[in-house]
Design a protein around this motif. Sequence first.
Motif, PDB file in Angstrom:
ATOM      1  N   ARG A  44      -1.711  10.873  13.434  1.00 28.74           N
ATOM      2  CA  ARG A  44      -1.557  12.316  13.224  1.00 28.74           C
ATOM      3  C   ARG A  44      -1.703  13.003  14.568  1.00 28.74           C
ATOM      4  NH1 ARG A  44      -4.377  15.932   8.437  1.00 28.74           N
ATOM      5  NH2 ARG A  44      -3.250  17.867   8.879  1.00 28.74           N
ATOM      6  N   LEU A  45      -0.651  13.726  14.967  1.00 29.39           N
ATOM      7  CA  LEU A  45      -0.620  14.294  16.308  1.00 29.39           C
ATOM      8  C   LEU A  45      -1.167  15.714  16.366  1.00 29.39           C
ATOM      9  CD1 LEU A  45       0.443  13.278  19.100  1.00 29.39           C
ATOM     10  CD2 LEU A  45       2.487  14.654  18.674  1.00 29.39           C
ATOM     11  N   THR A  46      -0.936  16.506  15.315  1.00 33.23           N
ATOM     12  CA  THR A  46      -1.380  17.910  15.313  1.00 33.23           C
ATOM     13  C   THR A  46      -2.145  18.209  14.028  1.00 33.23           C
ATOM     14  OG1 THR A  46       0.656  18.741  14.268  1.00 33.23           O
ATOM     15  CG2 THR A  46       0.638  18.579  16.680  1.00 33.23           C
ATOM     16  N   PHE A  47      -2.918  19.304  14.082  1.00 31.34           N
ATOM     17  CA  PHE A  47      -3.803  19.613  12.969  1.00 31.34           C
ATOM     18  C   PHE A  47      -3.801  21.096  12.596  1.00 31.34           C
ATOM     19  CE2 PHE A  47      -5.250  15.725  14.848  1.00 31.34           C
ATOM     20  CZ  PHE A  47      -5.674  14.949  13.781  1.00 31.34           C
ATOM     21  N   ASP A  48      -2.820  21.866  13.080  1.00 35.01           N
ATOM     22  CA  ASP A  48      -2.873  23.300  12.823  1.00 35.01           C
ATOM     23  C   ASP A  48      -1.868  23.767  11.776  1.00 35.01           C
ATOM     24  OD1 ASP A  48      -0.418  23.261  14.133  1.00 35.01           O
ATOM     25  OD2 ASP A  48      -1.327  23.754  16.052  1.00 35.01           O
ATOM     26  N   GLN A  49      -0.996  22.876  11.304  1.00 33.62           N
ATOM     27  CA  GLN A  49      -0.050  23.164  10.227  1.00 33.62           C
ATOM     28  C   GLN A  49       0.996  24.219  10.577  1.00 33.62           C
ATOM     29  OE1 GLN A  49      -1.969  23.856   6.485  1.00 33.62           O
ATOM     30  NE2 GLN A  49      -3.324  22.097   6.641  1.00 33.62           N
ATOM     31  N   VAL A  50       1.237  24.444  11.838  1.00 32.77           N
ATOM     32  CA  VAL A  50       2.244  25.439  12.207  1.00 32.77           C
ATOM     33  C   VAL A  50       3.197  24.900  13.270  1.00 32.77           C
ATOM     34  CG1 VAL A  50       0.933  27.475  11.575  1.00 32.77           C
ATOM     35  CG2 VAL A  50       0.624  26.490  13.837  1.00 32.77           C
ATOM     36  N   THR A  51       3.253  23.586  13.429  1.00 36.06           N
ATOM     37  CA  THR A  51       4.125  23.021  14.456  1.00 36.06           C
ATOM     38  C   THR A  51       5.557  22.926  13.955  1.00 36.06           C
ATOM     39  OG1 THR A  51       3.495  20.829  13.692  1.00 36.06           O
ATOM     40  CG2 THR A  51       2.298  21.717  15.572  1.00 36.06           C
ATOM     41  N   ASN A  52       6.478  22.825  14.889  1.00 38.26           N
ATOM     42  CA  ASN A  52       7.884  22.897  14.514  1.00 38.26           C
ATOM     43  C   ASN A  52       8.767  22.220  15.563  1.00 38.26           C
ATOM     44  OD1 ASN A  52       9.991  23.724  12.832  1.00 38.26           O
ATOM     45  ND2 ASN A  52      10.281  25.635  13.922  1.00 38.26           N
ATOM     46  N   LEU A  53       9.845  21.589  15.128  1.00 36.70           N
ATOM     47  CA  LEU A  53      10.934  21.102  15.978  1.00 36.70           C
ATOM     48  C   LEU A  53      10.445  20.293  17.179  1.00 36.70           C
ATOM     49  CD1 LEU A  53      13.098  24.332  15.855  1.00 36.70           C
ATOM     50  CD2 LEU A  53      13.504  22.216  14.609  1.00 36.70           C
ATOM     51  N   PRO A  54       9.900  19.107  16.954  1.00 35.69           N
ATOM     52  CA  PRO A  54       9.388  18.288  18.064  1.00 35.69           C
ATOM     53  C   PRO A  54      10.498  17.591  18.834  1.00 35.69           C
ATOM     54  CG  PRO A  54       9.196  17.078  16.019  1.00 35.69           C
ATOM     55  CD  PRO A  54       9.692  18.453  15.648  1.00 35.69           C
ATOM     56  N   ILE A  55      10.254  17.333  20.112  1.00 29.28           N
ATOM     57  CA  ILE A  55      11.120  16.490  20.930  1.00 29.28           C
ATOM     58  C   ILE A  55      10.239  15.576  21.777  1.00 29.28           C
ATOM     59  CG2 ILE A  55      12.925  18.267  21.058  1.00 29.28           C
ATOM     60  CD1 ILE A  55      12.106  18.574  24.055  1.00 29.28           C
ATOM     61  N   TRP A  56      10.817  14.497  22.292  1.00 38.40           N
ATOM     62  CA  TRP A  56      10.110  13.572  23.182  1.00 38.40           C
ATOM     63  C   TRP A  56      10.407  13.908  24.636  1.00 38.40           C
ATOM     64  CZ3 TRP A  56       7.062   9.546  21.270  1.00 38.40           C
ATOM     65  CH2 TRP A  56       7.189   9.273  19.902  1.00 38.40           C
ATOM     66  N   THR A  57       9.434  13.632  25.496  1.00 35.16           N
ATOM     67  CA  THR A  57       9.746  13.660  26.921  1.00 35.16           C
ATOM     68  C   THR A  57      10.629  12.463  27.242  1.00 35.16           C
ATOM     69  OG1 THR A  57       7.687  12.463  27.392  1.00 35.16           O
ATOM     70  CG2 THR A  57       7.653  14.876  27.588  1.00 35.16           C
ATOM     71  N   HIS A  58      11.257  12.476  28.399  1.00 33.92           N
ATOM     72  CA  HIS A  58      12.229  11.452  28.746  1.00 33.92           C
ATOM     73  C   HIS A  58      11.596  10.069  28.815  1.00 33.92           C
ATOM     74  CE1 HIS A  58      15.365   9.404  31.200  1.00 33.92           C
ATOM     75  NE2 HIS A  58      16.153  10.182  30.493  1.00 33.92           N
ATOM     76  N   ASP A  59      10.323   9.987  29.199  1.00 29.69           N
ATOM     77  CA  ASP A  59       9.653   8.694  29.294  1.00 29.69           C
ATOM     78  C   ASP A  59       8.979   8.275  27.990  1.00 29.69           C
ATOM     79  OD1 ASP A  59       7.466  10.382  29.159  1.00 29.69           O
ATOM     80  OD2 ASP A  59       6.775   9.994  31.203  1.00 29.69           O
ATOM     81  N   GLY A  60       9.041   9.113  26.950  1.00 25.18           N
ATOM     82  CA  GLY A  60       8.479   8.771  25.661  1.00 25.18           C
ATOM     83  C   GLY A  60       6.965   8.845  25.583  1.00 25.18           C
ATOM     84  N   ARG A  61       6.326   9.401  26.598  1.00 25.44           N
ATOM     85  CA  ARG A  61       4.861   9.418  26.617  1.00 25.44           C
ATOM     86  C   ARG A  61       4.272  10.650  25.944  1.00 25.44           C
ATOM     87  NH1 ARG A  61       2.869   8.163  32.599  1.00 25.44           N
ATOM     88  NH2 ARG A  61       0.868   8.178  31.471  1.00 25.44           N
TER      89      ARG A  61
END
Length: 208
Positions: A44-61
């Motif tokens: 589980r990456l986030t805990f605020d229930q308001v995140t949206n539209l994720p993307i990865w950085t180019h290195d995947g980190r």
Amino acid sequence: FQYRLSPDGRKLVRPNAVGADSDATGANRDLWIDDLTGQTASIRLTFDQVTNLPIWTHDGRRVIYSRGEQVDNLFWRAADGSGVEERLTTSPNPQVAGSVTPDGTLVYQERDPKSGFDLWLLPLNGPRQPRRFFSTPRNEGAPRTSPDGSWVAYQSNISGNVDVYVASFPSPATRLQVSRGGGQGPMWSPDGRELYYRAPQSQGSGQM
């Protein structure tokens, strides 16, 4: 585009892991990282229930996403769940992450009250000073950088219809229309020679 594969194709970032707290309206929009190889459990990456539209950085980190109580700005966090969330931008205007170039520049869209959605750049390495990539009197959005970092594909309604275009990078001096009669949500093929996009009827890809 709420589901995104990591650059190496081994992980998936998505909202609401199976069994997470959520209601029928989908109010819980926290992000989870799934290991598609099955070697590790979901994170589980986030805990605020308001995140949206994720993307990865180019290195995947890291994963970049929008969130905010009133206006969505941009944040990121390590994809392995370590460390803490870090704010990337502070603006009175809503923002949505698009993609990250190989040299570490985030391309995103921001809604200006006067000019609509414009494309912006934010260097992720070194001083983080955002600058406008380009804008028109209409709306530009969904920016996706080519694998070699020399083009940015995006959608725009500059012609009256929403179509797919490409602009040269880092300077948008050259801009070309790719789709005809409608196109949205461009995505590059791994070799950067083709663009895929949603379009009416038989359209849906274009060669570069």
